[in-house]
Design an enzyme around this catalytic site. Sequence first.
Site, PDB file in Angstrom:
ATOM      1  CE1 TYR A   1      -4.127   1.327  -0.368  1.00 31.63           C
ATOM      2  CE2 TYR A   1      -3.640   2.566   1.506  1.00 31.63           C
ATOM      3  CZ  TYR A   1      -4.517   2.240   0.468  1.00 31.63           C
ATOM      4  OH  TYR A   1      -5.638   3.077   0.265  1.00 31.63           O
TER       5      TYR A   1
ATOM      6  CE  LYS B   1      -7.069   5.951   0.753  1.00 37.11           C
ATOM      7  NZ  LYS B   1      -7.968   6.775   0.007  1.00 37.11           N
TER       8      LYS B   1
END
Length: 259
Positions: free
Chosen positions: A160, A167
């Site tokens: 990720y 995020k």
Amino acid sequence: MGLFTGKKGLVLGIANDHSIAWAITKQLQAEGAEMAFTHLPDKDPERPRMERRLRKLVDDFATFILPCDVTNDEDMDAVFDKAKEQWGEIDFVLHSIAYAPINDLKGPVAEVSRDGFKTSMEISVYSLMSVANRAQHILKEGGNILTLTYLGGEKVIPGYNVMGICKAALESTVEYLAYELGAKGIRVNALSAGPLKTLSSSAVGEFDMMLKLYTDMSPLRRNITPEEVGKSGAFLLSDMASGVTGENLHVDSGYHIMG
Ligand code: 0WD
């Protein structure tokens, strides 16, 4: 009477029929919402791929559709000006946008380029501030903003990479905005979805491994469905969640509680 009868809102981030924003839109539409939509401007006006894909889904019921690159202030102003002209006040904004250049997304994090980092943060995080800045002037008291996040902002999820850092910043932004806009009676929340196959997620490495992990390890022993994210998104956007702000609701078969 639906949950959204008489409610009006903006939806940013439908790329195609796999998009999370589309799953949420379907629920909102079924509950009677009036909505306007934006799409990423098409590079070649002769081949308006993004616009065509969006129109195929929402043309029948959209109040208006505008191109909007969230890095372009004129595009953003045009969208919110049009919403004000059309509706005066609105009830909700759905922000379902994220992007990182593929070479930077692939990692490693230590090798992310300066420009790639700036672009990722601008599109995936600053865009929410930019939305909030404009939306706060036309959102009704009791209105709200919802964004989409992922567990990779809280924990290290291999593959990720820089998006996880975005995020984390996005989730913090939700909290600061919730505090600031709360003074006007406006709510700001995030929905942290489990992995779903979409255009964006296909660029994330190890995605199939993540799907399998959720099947093996989550309390519900399965992956979530787009419909489940759609329903929970509609809940957060609705008056049913009138006391909820600054929240990060995990819709992930419970995976986030596992050690
Ligand atoms: O597993 C997943 N799919 C998860 C996604 C799990 C948890 C969270 N999310 C998040 C994503 O990080 C994102 O914030 O949900 C949000 C929506 O993602 P999605 O539905 O998975 O992806 P997609 O259907 O691709 O929609 C995101 C869209 C872009 O699509 P493409 O693939 O064309 O980049 O964001 C839009 C664009 O339509 N977008 C922009 N819109 C305006 N200006 C911009 C931009 N500069 N860049 C991307």
